[in-house]
Design an enzyme around this catalytic site. Sequence first.
Site, PDB file in Angstrom:
ATOM      1  N   HIS A   1       0.837  -1.200   0.000  1.00 42.74           N
ATOM      2  CA  HIS A   1       0.000   0.000   0.000  1.00 42.74           C
ATOM      3  C   HIS A   1       0.875   1.254   0.000  1.00 42.74           C
ATOM      4  CE1 HIS A   1      -2.751   2.859   2.323  1.00 42.74           C
ATOM      5  NE2 HIS A   1      -3.424   2.575   1.222  1.00 42.74           N
TER       6      HIS A   1
ATOM      7  N   HIS B   1      -1.415  10.785  -2.778  1.00 39.97           N
ATOM      8  CA  HIS B   1      -2.731  10.389  -2.260  1.00 39.97           C
ATOM      9  C   HIS B   1      -3.656  11.573  -2.041  1.00 39.97           C
ATOM     10  CE1 HIS B   1      -5.682   9.476   0.922  1.00 39.97           C
ATOM     11  NE2 HIS B   1      -5.752   8.295   0.332  1.00 39.97           N
TER      12      HIS B   1
ATOM     13  N   ASP C   1      -1.700   5.806  -5.607  1.00 35.60           N
ATOM     14  CA  ASP C   1      -2.784   6.742  -5.906  1.00 35.60           C
ATOM     15  C   ASP C   1      -2.239   7.739  -6.914  1.00 35.60           C
ATOM     16  OD1 ASP C   1      -4.661   6.001  -3.544  1.00 35.60           O
ATOM     17  OD2 ASP C   1      -2.723   6.354  -2.600  1.00 35.60           O
TER      18      ASP C   1
ATOM     19  N   GLU D   1      -4.906   3.490  -8.199  1.00 34.86           N
ATOM     20  CA  GLU D   1      -6.164   4.097  -7.771  1.00 34.86           C
ATOM     21  C   GLU D   1      -6.276   5.525  -8.298  1.00 34.86           C
ATOM     22  OE1 GLU D   1      -8.551   5.747  -3.873  1.00 34.86           O
ATOM     23  OE2 GLU D   1      -7.038   4.189  -3.552  1.00 34.86           O
TER      24      GLU D   1
ATOM     25  N   GLU E   1       0.676  -0.766  -4.779  1.00 27.77           N
ATOM     26  CA  GLU E   1      -0.479   0.113  -4.972  1.00 27.77           C
ATOM     27  C   GLU E   1      -0.032   1.557  -4.983  1.00 27.77           C
ATOM     28  OE1 GLU E   1      -3.722   2.755  -3.268  1.00 27.77           O
ATOM     29  OE2 GLU E   1      -1.708   2.287  -2.497  1.00 27.77           O
TER      30      GLU E   1
END
Length: 258
Positions: free
Chosen positions: A10, A52, A39, A111, A37
């Site tokens: 993450h 993020h 963002d 994301e 992962e």
Amino acid sequence: MSLAPLVVAHRGASGMRPEHTLVAYEQALREGADGVECDVRLTRDGRVVCVHDRRIDRTSSGSGIVSTLTYEAMAGHDYGTVDDPAEVLLFSDLLDLVLQWKAKPARIFVETKHPVRYGGLIENAVLAELHRFGIGRPPSASMSRAVVMSFAPTAVWRVRRAAPMLPTVLLGNASRYIGGGAATTVGATAIGPSIRTLRDRPALVDRAAAAGRATYCWTVNTAEDAHLCQDLGVRWIATDHPGQVLAWLDESPVPRRG
């Protein structure tokens, strides 16, 4: 018997290194993460950066809203720590790192953030980068090196229409999202509840599987939660501590997913 979940770092190994930095992702890959992962947001001049928050204040030495800053302006700040100074990370640099990593192939979970100033342009920009790196049109979802995720159903729908073979995750805890309605409508291949929601509603995993969808759970940072996800049959778990979670799962006799 359920297979052990695949472990996704993450924002990189963000429990140990500054989030969304190359050193965080390098550590995650060294620890054997099955995926990473990130963002992503668009800068004022259209660059895709791994950040993020809407603002850079929390994670950098500067301040301001990502969508109003140029990449050059963002690059003038430090996104690391005293021990780990770092530049703002371009999505393309993360793609290059992961795809060039030879020790173990890893997937990239991207994301897209919403609502944002530039709306659906972020999905277009992400897909353009995936195509540029040759992974935007996988032969099948199971062979894809990238997964696109969002809390916004419209974002997932845009990706499914433009790149139907790319796996997609509809993130969220609202029942209308993860209960099947919105995930079915937009064609998401997986649902993405938080670990808190999964504790309260463990049947979600079986319901998703019955509908042909996988489950991606965030953010799993304890042995108890990792084993819960394993017992439920969750396919992917996102964690700030990939090495530690892999060690917890390896203690179990349950075989790892391929």
